[in-house]
Design a protein around this motif. Structure first.
Motif, PDB file in Angstrom:
ATOM      1  N   THR A  82       0.778  -1.145  -0.199  1.00 27.17           N
ATOM      2  CA  THR A  82       0.061   0.007  -0.004  1.00 27.17           C
ATOM      3  C   THR A  82       0.961   1.400   0.007  1.00 27.17           C
ATOM      4  OG1 THR A  82      -0.181  -0.302   2.474  1.00 27.17           O
ATOM      5  CG2 THR A  82      -1.838  -1.171   1.196  1.00 27.17           C
ATOM      6  N   GLU A  83       1.978   1.211   0.119  1.00 26.08           N
ATOM      7  CA  GLU A  83       3.126   2.156   0.232  1.00 26.08           C
ATOM      8  C   GLU A  83       4.545   1.789  -0.433  1.00 26.08           C
ATOM      9  OE1 GLU A  83       2.409   5.422   1.131  1.00 26.08           O
ATOM     10  OE2 GLU A  83       0.351   4.887   2.321  1.00 26.08           O
ATOM     11  N   ALA A  84       4.825   2.831  -1.102  1.00 27.40           N
ATOM     12  CA  ALA A  84       6.295   2.537  -1.816  1.00 27.40           C
ATOM     13  C   ALA A  84       7.282   2.244  -1.039  1.00 27.40           C
ATOM     14  CB  ALA A  84       6.692   3.577  -3.037  1.00 27.40           C
ATOM     15  N   ASP A  85       7.277   2.928   0.165  1.00 24.55           N
ATOM     16  CA  ASP A  85       8.341   2.889   1.164  1.00 24.55           C
ATOM     17  C   ASP A  85       8.270   1.430   2.051  1.00 24.55           C
ATOM     18  OD1 ASP A  85       6.401   3.168   3.045  1.00 24.55           O
ATOM     19  OD2 ASP A  85       6.960   4.821   3.834  1.00 24.55           O
ATOM     20  N   GLN A  86       7.273   0.495   1.626  1.00 23.31           N
ATOM     21  CA  GLN A  86       7.504  -0.689   2.208  1.00 23.31           C
ATOM     22  C   GLN A  86       8.390  -1.706   1.463  1.00 23.31           C
ATOM     23  OE1 GLN A  86       3.189  -1.256   1.525  1.00 23.31           O
ATOM     24  NE2 GLN A  86       2.861  -0.287   3.590  1.00 23.31           N
ATOM     25  N   ILE A  87       8.644  -1.364   0.196  1.00 22.67           N
ATOM     26  CA  ILE A  87       9.737  -2.202  -0.472  1.00 22.67           C
ATOM     27  C   ILE A  87      10.815  -2.942   0.058  1.00 22.67           C
ATOM     28  CG2 ILE A  87      11.129  -2.138  -2.651  1.00 22.67           C
ATOM     29  CD1 ILE A  87       9.020  -0.323  -3.979  1.00 22.67           C
ATOM     30  N   THR A  88      11.311  -2.074   0.899  1.00 25.18           N
ATOM     31  CA  THR A  88      12.559  -2.685   1.686  1.00 25.18           C
ATOM     32  C   THR A  88      12.010  -3.885   2.579  1.00 25.18           C
ATOM     33  OG1 THR A  88      13.814  -0.442   1.526  1.00 25.18           O
ATOM     34  CG2 THR A  88      14.531  -2.064   3.276  1.00 25.18           C
ATOM     35  N   ALA A  89      11.165  -3.386   3.439  1.00 18.13           N
ATOM     36  CA  ALA A  89      10.584  -4.509   4.249  1.00 18.13           C
ATOM     37  C   ALA A  89      10.160  -5.587   3.679  1.00 18.13           C
ATOM     38  CB  ALA A  89       9.535  -4.078   5.125  1.00 18.13           C
ATOM     39  N   ASN A  90       9.352  -5.431   2.324  1.00 18.84           N
ATOM     40  CA  ASN A  90       8.913  -6.661   1.572  1.00 18.84           C
ATOM     41  C   ASN A  90      10.293  -7.541   0.941  1.00 18.84           C
ATOM     42  OD1 ASN A  90       6.801  -8.189   0.051  1.00 18.84           O
ATOM     43  ND2 ASN A  90       7.855  -7.220  -1.618  1.00 18.84           N
ATOM     44  N   ARG A  91      11.197  -6.797   0.558  1.00 19.15           N
ATOM     45  CA  ARG A  91      12.268  -7.548   0.047  1.00 19.15           C
ATOM     46  C   ARG A  91      13.036  -8.466   1.440  1.00 19.15           C
ATOM     47  NH1 ARG A  91      15.167  -3.134  -3.887  1.00 19.15           N
ATOM     48  NH2 ARG A  91      13.775  -3.408  -5.560  1.00 19.15           N
ATOM     49  N   ALA A  92      13.085  -7.728   2.510  1.00 20.25           N
ATOM     50  CA  ALA A  92      13.441  -8.511   3.825  1.00 20.25           C
ATOM     51  C   ALA A  92      12.882  -9.887   3.988  1.00 20.25           C
ATOM     52  CB  ALA A  92      13.885  -7.681   4.846  1.00 20.25           C
ATOM     53  N   ALA A  93      11.519  -9.525   4.088  1.00 21.16           N
ATOM     54  CA  ALA A  93      10.674 -10.879   4.167  1.00 21.16           C
ATOM     55  C   ALA A  93      10.748 -11.853   3.263  1.00 21.16           C
ATOM     56  CB  ALA A  93       9.204 -10.293   4.369  1.00 21.16           C
TER      57      ALA A  93
END
Length: 128
Positions: A82-93
């Motif tokens: 829902t937000e572009a700034d979630q990409i880093t967390a998504n990549r880590a998961a």
């Protein structure tokens, strides 16, 4: 089942360990999950993107197990952020749960999900 991760000859290298394509030869079974949000068994939703991704992948692992599958069988992941700034967390998961598997992967940023409490939704396809 024979699994071949396709690098996409001539394409750029993915920024995280996913494959441009996954060829599954002679599959015995295919499992598609519904989009999973961070809903715990008790109906509560964890706060924050990291906690939600952790819950989502736990949910996915449980669904895969119900069908006799494991994370190693995942051939495609589709993620709705829902937000572009979630990409880093998504990549880590993704790296934590699927990094050694290298499934094909799609991630999109959407305006919202079914409830404002949900920050991310993930669906997978597994083949064995």
């Amino acid at each position: 089942m024979e699994r071949i991760n396709l690098p996409g000859t001539g394409l750029s290298r993915p920024p995280v360990p996913y494959s441009h394509g996954v060829l599954s030869k002679h599959p015995e079974a295919i499992l598609n999950t519904a989009g999973q949000v961070a809903l715990r068994a008790d109906g509560t939703v964890p706060e924050g993107i990291d906690a939600q991704l952790e819950q989502i992948y736990q949910n996915i692992e449980a669904i895969l197990a119900d069908g006799g599958f494991a994370m190693k069988d995942v051939v495609h992941v589709r993620t709705f952020l829902t937000e572009a700034d979630q990409i880093t967390a998504n990549r880590a998961a993704f790296n934590k749960w699927l990094g050694s598997v290298n499934p094909a992967s799609t991630a999109v940023i959407v305006k919202s999900l079914i409830s404002p409490a949900f920050l991310v939704e993930v669906e997978v396809m597994a083949v064995r």
